[in-house]
Enzyme design. Structure first.
Site, mmCIF file in Angstrom:
data_model
loop_
_atom_site.group_PDB
_atom_site.id
_atom_site.type_symbol
_atom_site.label_atom_id
_atom_site.label_comp_id
_atom_site.label_asym_id
_atom_site.label_seq_id
_atom_site.Cartn_x
_atom_site.Cartn_y
_atom_site.Cartn_z
ATOM 1 N N CYS A 1 137.272 -35.376 0.573
ATOM 2 C CA CYS A 1 137.143 -34.288 -0.556
ATOM 3 C C CYS A 1 138.182 -33.595 -1.245
ATOM 4 O O CYS A 1 139.053 -33.658 -0.313
ATOM 5 C CB CYS A 1 136.154 -33.324 0.276
ATOM 6 N N CYS B 1 132.183 -28.876 3.216
ATOM 7 C CA CYS B 1 132.813 -27.530 2.786
ATOM 8 C C CYS B 1 131.732 -26.915 1.648
ATOM 9 O O CYS B 1 131.345 -26.286 0.506
ATOM 10 C CB CYS B 1 133.694 -27.405 2.234
ATOM 11 N N HIS C 1 129.931 -30.297 -4.485
ATOM 12 C CA HIS C 1 129.317 -31.556 -5.203
ATOM 13 C C HIS C 1 129.821 -32.828 -5.114
ATOM 14 O O HIS C 1 130.688 -32.669 -5.474
ATOM 15 C CB HIS C 1 129.081 -31.050 -6.435
ATOM 16 N N CYS D 1 138.211 -30.053 0.627
ATOM 17 C CA CYS D 1 138.924 -29.506 2.151
ATOM 18 C C CYS D 1 139.183 -30.820 2.462
ATOM 19 O O CYS D 1 139.610 -30.109 3.963
ATOM 20 C CB CYS D 1 137.596 -29.204 2.691
ATOM 21 N N ARG E 1 123.512 -46.623 -3.214
ATOM 22 C CA ARG E 1 125.515 -46.556 -4.174
ATOM 23 C C ARG E 1 125.209 -45.485 -4.034
ATOM 24 O O ARG E 1 124.831 -44.626 -4.466
ATOM 25 C CB ARG E 1 124.368 -47.098 -5.308
ATOM 26 N N HIS F 1 125.223 -37.827 -6.494
ATOM 27 C CA HIS F 1 124.321 -39.018 -6.427
ATOM 28 C C HIS F 1 123.980 -40.620 -5.827
ATOM 29 O O HIS F 1 125.145 -40.905 -5.891
ATOM 30 C CB HIS F 1 122.964 -38.442 -7.120
HETATM 31 ZN ZN LIG Z 1 134.932 -30.899 1.396
#
Ligand SMILES: [Zn+2]
Length: 127
Positions: free
Chosen positions: A40, A92, A95, A43, A111, A98
């Site tokens: 990420c 965290c 976004h 974070c 996927r 999808h």
């Molecule tokens: Zn994160």
């Protein structure tokens, strides 16, 4: 989104915090296939391993599997008539992208379509 990393750029905030989408075929991990793990951007939680990454041809980094427990799923009805499942960092709430059910059938069939700017790459250590 929980605690925001102060080093994020405007484009990273646009995607991670405001749930934006980078333009396809522009992200640095779209056609990137080194061995390592993806974390990420906000974070640093580990989200994906490189051996689950594949070229979906859609213009965004795609994975058929996420690290156990690393991802949260939310129904996304932001496009009328086209329900989608949003993926967010379980640690965290940033976004990521999808998940769709058109991944490789010989794997999970999923996927995970992720924005490059949501990710950091950590190369595999050889020793
Ligand atoms: Zn994160």
């Amino acid at each position: 989104m929980k605690k925001i990393n102060e080093n994020l750029t405007d484009q990273e905030l646009f995607v991670l915090k405001d749930k934006g989408t980078e333009r396809p075929f522009t992200g640095k991990f779209d056609s990137f296939f080194e061995n390592g793990s993806y974390h990420c951007k906000n974070c640093s939680a580990k989200l994906f391993e490189s051996d689950t990454k594949f070229d979906a041809g859609c213009g965004w980094p795609s994975f058929f599997q996420a690290i156990d427990g690393a991802i949260k799923y939310e129904d996304d009805h932001s496009i009328a008539g086209r329900p989608r499942v949003e993926i967010i960092c379980a640690n965290c709430d940033a976004h990521l992208g999808h998940v769709f059910e058109d991944g490789p059938k010989e794997t999970t069939g999923l996927r995970y379509c992720v924005n490059s700017v949501s990710l950091d790459f950590e190369a595999e250590k050889n020793n």
